[in-house]
Design a protein around this motif. Structure first.
Motif, PDB file in Angstrom:
ATOM      1  N   TYR A  85       0.825  -1.203   0.000  1.00 49.93           N
ATOM      2  CA  TYR A  85       0.000   0.000   0.000  1.00 49.93           C
ATOM      3  C   TYR A  85       0.863   1.258   0.000  1.00 49.93           C
ATOM      4  CZ  TYR A  85      -3.443  -3.503   1.273  1.00 49.93           C
ATOM      5  OH  TYR A  85      -4.236  -4.624   1.285  1.00 49.93           O
ATOM      6  N   ILE A  86       1.956   1.232   0.735  1.00 49.08           N
ATOM      7  CA  ILE A  86       2.876   2.373   0.713  1.00 49.08           C
ATOM      8  C   ILE A  86       3.485   2.526  -0.679  1.00 49.08           C
ATOM      9  CG2 ILE A  86       4.919   3.381   1.768  1.00 49.08           C
ATOM     10  CD1 ILE A  86       2.571   3.143   3.664  1.00 49.08           C
ATOM     11  N   GLU A  87       3.862   1.404  -1.293  1.00 48.34           N
ATOM     12  CA  GLU A  87       4.434   1.457  -2.636  1.00 48.34           C
ATOM     13  C   GLU A  87       3.431   2.007  -3.641  1.00 48.34           C
ATOM     14  OE1 GLU A  87       5.650  -2.505  -3.430  1.00 48.34           O
ATOM     15  OE2 GLU A  87       7.323  -2.473  -2.008  1.00 48.34           O
ATOM     16  N   SER A  92       1.548   6.411  -7.059  1.00 51.18           N
ATOM     17  CA  SER A  92       0.526   7.400  -7.416  1.00 51.18           C
ATOM     18  C   SER A  92       1.091   8.816  -7.335  1.00 51.18           C
ATOM     19  CB  SER A  92      -0.688   7.263  -6.490  1.00 51.18           C
ATOM     20  OG  SER A  92      -1.260   5.967  -6.578  1.00 51.18           O
ATOM     21  N   PHE A  93       1.902   9.095  -6.306  1.00 53.51           N
ATOM     22  CA  PHE A  93       2.533  10.409  -6.191  1.00 53.51           C
ATOM     23  C   PHE A  93       3.488  10.638  -7.359  1.00 53.51           C
ATOM     24  CE2 PHE A  93       0.949  10.470  -1.883  1.00 53.51           C
ATOM     25  CZ  PHE A  93       0.793  11.816  -1.613  1.00 53.51           C
ATOM     26  N   PRO A 243      -6.184  16.366  -8.474  1.00 50.06           N
ATOM     27  CA  PRO A 243      -7.085  15.448  -9.195  1.00 50.06           C
ATOM     28  C   PRO A 243      -6.352  14.249  -9.787  1.00 50.06           C
ATOM     29  CG  PRO A 243      -7.486  17.720  -9.856  1.00 50.06           C
ATOM     30  CD  PRO A 243      -6.222  17.718  -9.065  1.00 50.06           C
ATOM     31  N   ALA A 244      -5.125  14.475 -10.290  1.00 46.87           N
ATOM     32  CA  ALA A 244      -4.375  13.364 -10.883  1.00 46.87           C
ATOM     33  C   ALA A 244      -4.028  12.312  -9.845  1.00 46.87           C
ATOM     34  CB  ALA A 244      -3.104  13.886 -11.551  1.00 46.87           C
ATOM     35  N   LEU A 245      -3.784  12.734  -8.598  1.00 44.97           N
ATOM     36  CA  LEU A 245      -3.408  11.792  -7.549  1.00 44.97           C
ATOM     37  C   LEU A 245      -4.534  10.821  -7.234  1.00 44.97           C
ATOM     38  CD1 LEU A 245      -1.267  10.957  -5.477  1.00 44.97           C
ATOM     39  CD2 LEU A 245      -2.243  12.638  -3.908  1.00 44.97           C
ATOM     40  N   GLY A 246      -5.772  11.300  -7.255  1.00 44.09           N
ATOM     41  CA  GLY A 246      -6.895  10.431  -6.933  1.00 44.09           C
ATOM     42  C   GLY A 246      -7.610   9.857  -8.138  1.00 44.09           C
ATOM     43  N   ILE A 284      -8.565   8.365   3.957  1.00 46.08           N
ATOM     44  CA  ILE A 284      -8.044   9.285   4.966  1.00 46.08           C
ATOM     45  C   ILE A 284      -6.563   9.546   4.728  1.00 46.08           C
ATOM     46  CG2 ILE A 284      -7.488   9.502   7.418  1.00 46.08           C
ATOM     47  CD1 ILE A 284     -10.095   8.040   8.007  1.00 46.08           C
ATOM     48  N   MET A 285      -5.802   8.493   4.449  1.00 46.98           N
ATOM     49  CA  MET A 285      -4.373   8.665   4.201  1.00 46.98           C
ATOM     50  C   MET A 285      -4.126   9.536   2.966  1.00 46.98           C
ATOM     51  SD  MET A 285      -2.658   7.133   6.581  1.00 46.98           S
ATOM     52  CE  MET A 285      -3.951   7.728   7.671  1.00 46.98           C
ATOM     53  N   LEU A 286      -4.941   9.347   1.939  1.00 44.22           N
ATOM     54  CA  LEU A 286      -4.806  10.163   0.729  1.00 44.22           C
ATOM     55  C   LEU A 286      -5.146  11.618   1.023  1.00 44.22           C
ATOM     56  CD1 LEU A 286      -4.291  10.309  -2.315  1.00 44.22           C
ATOM     57  CD2 LEU A 286      -6.703   9.730  -2.675  1.00 44.22           C
ATOM     58  N   THR A 287      -6.209  11.844   1.791  1.00 44.68           N
ATOM     59  CA  THR A 287      -6.601  13.210   2.142  1.00 44.68           C
ATOM     60  C   THR A 287      -5.525  13.894   2.972  1.00 44.68           C
ATOM     61  OG1 THR A 287      -8.934  12.565   2.128  1.00 44.68           O
ATOM     62  CG2 THR A 287      -8.374  14.623   3.245  1.00 44.68           C
ATOM     63  N   LEU A 288      -4.983  13.187   3.968  1.00 42.40           N
ATOM     64  CA  LEU A 288      -3.933  13.767   4.810  1.00 42.40           C
ATOM     65  C   LEU A 288      -2.679  14.073   3.995  1.00 42.40           C
ATOM     66  CD1 LEU A 288      -4.222  11.571   8.043  1.00 42.40           C
ATOM     67  CD2 LEU A 288      -5.033  13.919   7.695  1.00 42.40           C
ATOM     68  N   ALA A 289      -2.338  13.199   3.065  1.00 45.18           N
ATOM     69  CA  ALA A 289      -1.157  13.431   2.230  1.00 45.18           C
ATOM     70  C   ALA A 289      -1.346  14.673   1.359  1.00 45.18           C
ATOM     71  CB  ALA A 289      -0.894  12.207   1.354  1.00 45.18           C
ATOM     72  N   VAL A 290      -2.545  14.834   0.798  1.00 40.18           N
ATOM     73  CA  VAL A 290      -2.819  16.011  -0.036  1.00 40.18           C
ATOM     74  C   VAL A 290      -2.778  17.280   0.803  1.00 40.18           C
ATOM     75  CG1 VAL A 290      -4.599  17.151  -1.405  1.00 40.18           C
ATOM     76  CG2 VAL A 290      -4.117  14.738  -1.771  1.00 40.18           C
TER      77      VAL A 290
END
Length: 309
Positions: A85-87, A92-93, A243-246, A284-290
């Motif tokens: 999941y981290i990979e 994605s980043f 937007p590209a990240l998600g 949640i992890m995606l939101t926090l990263a953004v």
């Protein structure tokens, strides 16, 4: 008078604030709570309210004695202990960052050209930039599926050129390259428009003064144009990167298994696996990263503005 001004402020700020509360804050809180839940027997969430076998009435099943049966940290533990999941997050980043960089390199000269064109042509050029928005998003992606397909002219020309230099044919469709190409195509206008809005306001007298003082073309760009355009660069980068990240539709259609991104995994957890708690953790992890990246970008932009002053 003060009361009237207060009412006017609420009338102006109230509707957008209410919109954000209903469609962003409340769903985010629900998602955060769901991240600590167990999945239900048939997907979704394990019910917190059920029928009491003794009384037959519906009541809250969780209490201070049995909360571990309904609330858990295992979903977060799985995310941080399984490297896949981290990979996938890193991948994605990388996709989103590369898409943003390519869009910036392609959009900057175009935005500069539009901003320095005669006014009678600017509206037409802006119209051409936003023209793809007039057609459905999926139709445009399907068009790229045809272009990048093995029988598409683009793929045939690329493979013919590679054949001349002794390189075997490559498959563009269902590859990392296809994902990047379509992501850039989809998000390029979002980089052009804020850059154009910024570059159009630049005072050309500054460049003329720098030229009179002996500055070269590169020095004029790097010392004057680029620092002044940074607000447009940051705005465009945010409009492209987030937007590209998600994104999940583009990797699904043109990337295949090699092009999967975090958005695809979130969609899979909610719709296919129906593991809503783990899907909530990923969201949640995606939101926090953004939010973290947005905060860092704001700090860098503020520091750049102070340096420019």
């Amino acid at each position: 008078m003060a009361k009237s001004n207060r009412i006017n402020k609420w009338l102006i700020s109230g509707p957008p604030l209410l919109y954000l509360i209903i469609f962003f804050a409340i769903p985010s809180l629900i998602m955060a709570f769901a991240a600590f839940r167990f999945p239900g027997d048939y997907g979704g969430l394990l019910p917190l309210i059920g029928s009491n076998p003794e009384t037959g009435a519906n009541e809250l099943l969780v209490n201070a004695d049995n909360w571990r049966d309904y609330l858990t940290f295992d979903n977060f533990t799985l995310f941080f202990t399984d490297s896949i999941y981290i990979e996938l997050f890193i991948k994605s980043f990388w996709y989103a960052g590369l898409t943003t960089l390519i869009c910036l390199v392609m959009a900057y000269p175009l935005a500069w050209l539009i901003a320095r064109s005669p006014k009678k042509y600017r509206d037409l050029m802006i119209l051409l930039v936003i023209l793809p928005f007039w057609s459905n998003f999926l139709i445009r992606v399907y068009a790229w599926m045809i272009i990048l397909g093995p029988q598409g002219y683009f793929s045939m020309v690329i493979n013919q050129v590679l054949g001349l230099i002794g390189v075997g044919p490559v498959q563009l469709m269902f590859s990392h390259i296809a994902v990047i190409i379509v992501l850039v195509y989809v998000h390029l206008p979002f980089m052009v428009l804020p850059l154009y809005a910024n570059l159009e306001k630049h005072d050309m007298a500054l460049l003329d003064a720098a030229q009179d003082l002996g500055a070269s073309g590169w020095q004029r760009f790097w010392k004057i144009t680029w620092p002044l355009s940074l607000p447009g660069v940051w705005a465009g980068a945010a409009l492209v990167f987030i937007p590209a990240l998600g994104m999940f539709a583009v990797p699904d259609l043109v990337g295949g298994t090699d092009g999967i991104m975090i958005g695809n995994l979130i969609k899979q957890q909610f719709l296919d696996s129906r593991d809503w708690p783990f899907g909530s953790v990923l969201s949640i992890m995606l939101t926090l990263a953004v939010l973290l990246l947005a905060g860092l970008a704001a700090l860098v932009g503020r520091g750049g503005k102070r340096d420019a002053l």
